[in-house]
Design an enzyme around this catalytic site. Structure first.
Site, PDB file in Angstrom:
ATOM      1  N   TYR A  91       0.825  -1.205   0.000  1.00  0.00           N
ATOM      2  CA  TYR A  91       0.000   0.000   0.000  1.00  0.00           C
ATOM      3  C   TYR A  91       0.864   1.263   0.000  1.00  0.00           C
ATOM      4  O   TYR A  91       0.481   2.288  -0.579  1.00  0.00           O
ATOM      5  CB  TYR A  91      -0.958  -0.001   1.191  1.00  0.00           C
ATOM      6  CG  TYR A  91      -2.123  -0.939   0.987  1.00  0.00           C
ATOM      7  CD1 TYR A  91      -3.258  -0.517   0.298  1.00  0.00           C
ATOM      8  CD2 TYR A  91      -2.081  -2.253   1.455  1.00  0.00           C
ATOM      9  CE1 TYR A  91      -4.326  -1.378   0.091  1.00  0.00           C
ATOM     10  CE2 TYR A  91      -3.146  -3.116   1.255  1.00  0.00           C
ATOM     11  CZ  TYR A  91      -4.268  -2.677   0.565  1.00  0.00           C
ATOM     12  OH  TYR A  91      -5.324  -3.545   0.352  1.00  0.00           O
TER      13      TYR A  91
ATOM     14  N   GLU B  91      -8.125  -7.547   5.320  1.00  0.00           N
ATOM     15  CA  GLU B  91      -7.334  -8.599   4.680  1.00  0.00           C
ATOM     16  C   GLU B  91      -6.601  -9.437   5.721  1.00  0.00           C
ATOM     17  O   GLU B  91      -6.487 -10.658   5.578  1.00  0.00           O
ATOM     18  CB  GLU B  91      -6.350  -7.966   3.684  1.00  0.00           C
ATOM     19  CG  GLU B  91      -7.044  -7.414   2.445  1.00  0.00           C
ATOM     20  CD  GLU B  91      -6.265  -6.318   1.748  1.00  0.00           C
ATOM     21  OE1 GLU B  91      -5.027  -6.254   1.935  1.00  0.00           O
ATOM     22  OE2 GLU B  91      -6.891  -5.501   1.039  1.00  0.00           O
TER      23      GLU B  91
END
Length: 385
Positions: free
Chosen positions: A105, A147
């Protein structure tokens, strides 16, 4: 992940008016920004194309479109005071099936915001960049948390495991039904009806590519149906595999699963979109369900309808199951059937088919939140959020 009734408070007081004022303009530019972002990303990290990102989706622009839609949709949901739980779950399941790591990310942020600054020029003021940086990291943190929860709920920590082709048979002129068996004693996750797995294989040039396939049977069986795309990089490889060949398969994921209510269920599919519906039917028949189930399917012809006998056999085993078909180019019309009262509608098929069917369902008085869908590949629609 903790659900909250509203998420607008997640954005700072300083960021809220800036995001509100710039969301429309940024949304208009995001398709171009996303294309530039992916170019920057892969120039800096070409390894991400090996087993993570799909070259096919990059070529068609679907991945860029999905990225643009998801970020702006997330921001708009927050401004409207809605918690983006459905959006987060849908994307998190897809990321979990690909093995996306939290560290990635930060890499995405670096290149995405470089692309934003380059595209917007002087309009990318410090205040605008700071506000959208806040949006990005709120979104990313929610995704990372979900996640992580998904990974930790699996019976094994592996992103990928090797499975052996046990059987590969033609289900139609263009579709193969493939069954896999494990190569070792890695604990096998139980799949819920409607879930999918990611399958990773080397393309012709050796670079690994990934596709998602719905599981035809719930539980610990790994069976998928693969429609051959002669111009594709994955389906021709899978069609060419012989029993004994090894592929990499993820744990099962997917938030569109069989609910536990006793409300009537309408499964509306077209073409290869029948695969998640078959997973639903397998789960219902295994449970001996007396739920009312109406299966609607459209296809080019009777012969090209893959898995038709399995769908029909499962419907016949249900106490309250019915099957209706639209073949030879006939367009599915909900007015052709008597829909049950207060149904849950689950759709899978080409995007145009699902958009048309969703409009028909809403026009028939079905609440929009009761019309659910599965989309193969990047979600460029985000209808349910």
């Amino acid at each position: 992940m903790t659900e909250t009734p509203s998420s607008v408070s997640l954005l700072s007081d300083a960021a809220q008016p800036i995001v509100a004022a710039t969301a429309t303009a940024l949304a208009a530019r995001m398709p171009e920004i996303s294309v530039a972002f992916y170019q920057r990303l892969f120039d800096a990290h070409p390894e991400l194309l090996d087993g993570m990102f799909s070259r096919a989706n990059q070529a068609t622009g679907r991945q860029a479109s999905a990225l643009a839609s998801s970020i702006v949709t997330f921001a708009v949901l927050m401004l409207d005071g809605d918690h983006p739980i459905d959006l987060v779950r849908r994307i998190a399941h897809r990321h979990a099936s690909l093995g996306v790591s939290p560290q990635q990310y930060a890499v995405v942020y670096e290149h995405l915001f470089a692309a934003i600054a380059a595209d917007l020029g002087d309009a990318a003021t410090d205040a605008v960049v700071a506000a959208w940086t806040e949006v990005y990291w709120l979104f990313a943190d929610l995704l990372v948390a979900e996640e992580s929860r998904l990974h930790n709920s699996q019976p094994n920590p592996a992103f990928w495991a090797e499975w052996r082709v046990a059987d590969s048979t033609l289900a139609s002129s263009t579709v193969r039904s493939m069954t896999f068996t494990p190569t070792d004693d890695t604990p096998i996750a139980d799949a819920l009806p409607g879930q999918y797995v990611s399958v990773r294989v080397p393309a012709a040039d050796g670079l690994r590519q990934v596709r998602q396939y719905s599981l035809l049977s719930p539980g610990q069986v790994r069976r998928i149906a693969v429609k051959r795309d002669d111009g594709g990089e994955v389906s021709p490889v899978l069609h060419g595999l012989q029993p004994g060949a090894i592929v990499e398969i993820s744990n099962p994921y997917g938030e569109l699963t069989l609910d536990e209510s006793d409300r009537p269920l309408v499964l509306a599919t077209a073409g290869i979109g029948c695969t998640p519906a078959l997973g639903f039917l397998e789960g219902l028949t295994a449970a001996g369900s007396d739920r009312r189930v109406m299966v609607l399917h459209a296809d080019r012809s009777h012969d090209q309808w893959a898995l038709r006998s399995e769908v029909a056999n499962n419907v016949q085993q249900l106490k309250n199951g019915t099957l209706h078909t639209w073949l030879d180019g006939r367009r599915m019309r909900l007015e052709d059937v008597q829909l049950p009262e207060n149904p849950v509608v689950v759709m899978c098929g080409p995007l145009g088919f699902m958009k048309s069917l969703r409009d028909q369902a809403v026009a028939a008085g079905i609440a929009d939140e009761d019309v659910r869908y599965e989309m193969f590949g990047p979600d460029v629609w985000l209808k349910s959020v």
